[in-house]
Design a protein around this motif. Structure first.
Motif, PDB file in Angstrom:
ATOM      1  N   ILE A   1      25.160  38.540  39.343  1.00  0.00           N
ATOM      2  CA  ILE A   1      26.160  39.570  39.054  1.00  0.00           C
ATOM      3  C   ILE A   1      26.000  40.668  40.095  1.00  0.00           C
ATOM      4  O   ILE A   1      24.884  41.076  40.416  1.00  0.00           O
ATOM      5  N   GLU A   2      27.135  41.155  40.609  1.00  0.00           N
ATOM      6  CA  GLU A   2      27.137  42.238  41.590  1.00  0.00           C
ATOM      7  C   GLU A   2      26.981  43.585  40.878  1.00  0.00           C
ATOM      8  O   GLU A   2      27.646  43.846  39.885  1.00  0.00           O
TER       9      GLU A   2
ATOM     10  N   ARG B   1      27.258  29.869  49.126  1.00  0.00           N
ATOM     11  CA  ARG B   1      27.816  28.530  49.296  1.00  0.00           C
ATOM     12  C   ARG B   1      26.716  27.479  49.198  1.00  0.00           C
ATOM     13  O   ARG B   1      25.614  27.670  49.726  1.00  0.00           O
TER      14      ARG B   1
ATOM     15  N   HIS C   1      27.860  38.128  30.574  1.00  0.00           N
ATOM     16  CA  HIS C   1      28.180  36.771  31.007  1.00  0.00           C
ATOM     17  C   HIS C   1      27.294  35.807  30.216  1.00  0.00           C
ATOM     18  O   HIS C   1      26.062  35.898  30.276  1.00  0.00           O
TER      19      HIS C   1
ATOM     20  N   ALA D   1      29.373  35.742  50.634  1.00  0.00           N
ATOM     21  CA  ALA D   1      29.664  34.660  49.697  1.00  0.00           C
ATOM     22  C   ALA D   1      28.429  33.777  49.587  1.00  0.00           C
ATOM     23  O   ALA D   1      27.611  33.715  50.506  1.00  0.00           O
TER      24      ALA D   1
ATOM     25  N   ILE E   1      23.237  31.925  38.035  1.00  0.00           N
ATOM     26  CA  ILE E   1      24.307  32.901  38.200  1.00  0.00           C
ATOM     27  C   ILE E   1      23.764  34.214  38.744  1.00  0.00           C
ATOM     28  O   ILE E   1      22.578  34.517  38.627  1.00  0.00           O
TER      29      ILE E   1
ATOM     30  N   ASN F   1      31.578  41.026  39.409  1.00  0.00           N
ATOM     31  CA  ASN F   1      31.783  39.742  38.758  1.00  0.00           C
ATOM     32  C   ASN F   1      30.496  38.927  38.674  1.00  0.00           C
ATOM     33  O   ASN F   1      29.578  39.126  39.460  1.00  0.00           O
ATOM     34  N   ALA F   2      30.491  37.999  37.756  1.00  0.00           N
ATOM     35  CA  ALA F   2      29.438  36.987  37.693  1.00  0.00           C
ATOM     36  C   ALA F   2      29.918  35.782  38.489  1.00  0.00           C
ATOM     37  O   ALA F   2      31.113  35.460  38.486  1.00  0.00           O
ATOM     38  N   PHE F   3      29.018  35.131  39.212  1.00  0.00           N
ATOM     39  CA  PHE F   3      29.393  33.998  40.047  1.00  0.00           C
ATOM     40  C   PHE F   3      28.185  33.114  40.273  1.00  0.00           C
ATOM     41  O   PHE F   3      27.038  33.526  40.066  1.00  0.00           O
ATOM     42  N   GLN F   4      28.434  31.895  40.723  1.00  0.00           N
ATOM     43  CA  GLN F   4      27.365  30.925  40.977  1.00  0.00           C
ATOM     44  C   GLN F   4      26.577  31.321  42.228  1.00  0.00           C
ATOM     45  O   GLN F   4      27.165  31.584  43.268  1.00  0.00           O
ATOM     46  N   ILE F   5      25.259  31.362  42.106  1.00  0.00           N
ATOM     47  CA  ILE F   5      24.382  31.561  43.256  1.00  0.00           C
ATOM     48  C   ILE F   5      23.509  30.330  43.478  1.00  0.00           C
ATOM     49  O   ILE F   5      22.738  30.273  44.421  1.00  0.00           O
TER      50      ILE F   5
END
Length: 190
Positions: free
Chosen positions: A80-81, A138, A5, A136, A78, A69-73
Motif C-alpha cells: 500500500i502506498e 512487475r 485491504h 511500478a 500486497i 492504493n493496494a497493489f501486488q508487489i
C-alpha cells in the motif's frame, strides 16, 4: 481517513489497515502521520496481530499525507502506498513509502522520492527545477517478489501539476533484497 485491504495468505484471511492521523490547527512544520495495523480473521473475529505507529506519510500543516492504493508487489504479496510531502523555503518534496506484508511482517519495503520542485525559491525561470518519479512493480521470471521499475522525469516545463509527466531523464529497476528495495542513486530527486 483509513483504507483497509482484505487478502488471503497461507490459507488465512488478513486485513491490512492504514490509518491517517491529522493534527488540527497545526503549524507549517508539524506533520500528521499514518499508522498501520494488521488483523487476522480468527473464527468470527478479527484479531490484531501487528501494529506500526507512525509508519509513514505526513505532510505540512498537520496533514496525514496521502493513503494510496493496494497493489501486488509479489505473486502472493500486497503493498500500500503512503505518501508524505513538505513545502518549505521555496521547495516542495514528496516521498512515497510502500508498506508491504512480507514474511509474516508489516514493514516499509521501499521509500521512493516521487517529487521535487524549487519553484518558490527560484528567482529566474532558468533556475527552476522540477523532477518527478513514476514507479511500478512487475513480475520477473520465477521470482516471488516483483521487480520495482522507476522512471525519473524532468517536469520543469510540464503543465501537469497533478501527475508525473515530462521528459524521461533516467530509468532503473531494483530487486527486493530480503529487507528492502535499494533505490539506485541516479533515481534520487533531492
Amino acid at each position: 481517513m483509513s483504507i483497509c485491504h482484505i487478502f488471503s495468505k497461507n490459507d488465512k484471511n488478513h486485513a491490512l489497515v492504514i490509518i491517517g492521523n491529522s493534527c488540527e490547527d497545526a503549524a507549517h512544520a508539524q506533520s500528521g502521520w499514518c499508522d498501520v495495523a494488521l488483523l487476522q480473521l480468527s473464527g468470527q473475529n478479527w484479531v490484531l496481530t501487528d501494529f506500526w505507529l507512525k509508519a509513514g506519510g505526513g505532510s505540512s500543516f498537520g496533514e496525514k499525507g496521502i493513503i494510496g492504493n493496494a497493489f501486488q508487489i509479489g505473486r502472493d504479496d500486497i503493498g500500500i502506498e503512503v505518501a508524505g510531502s513538505f513545502t518549505g523555503q521555496g521547495a516542495t518534496f514528496e516521498t512515497t513509502s510502500i508498506i508491504g506484508y512480507l514474511d509474516d511482517e508489516v514493514k516499509e519495503i521501499a521509500r521512493i522520492q516521487t517529487y521535487f520542485d524549487n519553484f518558490g525559491a527560484a528567482l529566474k525561470d532558468e533556475d527552476r527545477q522540477c523532477f518527478c518519479q513514476s514507479y511500478a512493480f512487475r513480475p520477473t521470471g520465477d521470482a516471488d517478489i516483483f521487480t520495482l521499475l522507476l522512471v525519473k522525469k524532468d517536469c520543469t516545463n510540464s503543465d501537469d501539476e497533478m501527475g508525473c509527466s515530462g521528459e524521461a531523464v533516467s530509468e532503473a529497476s531494483a530487486n527486493y533484497n530480503g529487507t528492502t528495495y535499494s533505490i539506485p542513486a541516479n533515481q534520487e530527486l533531492f
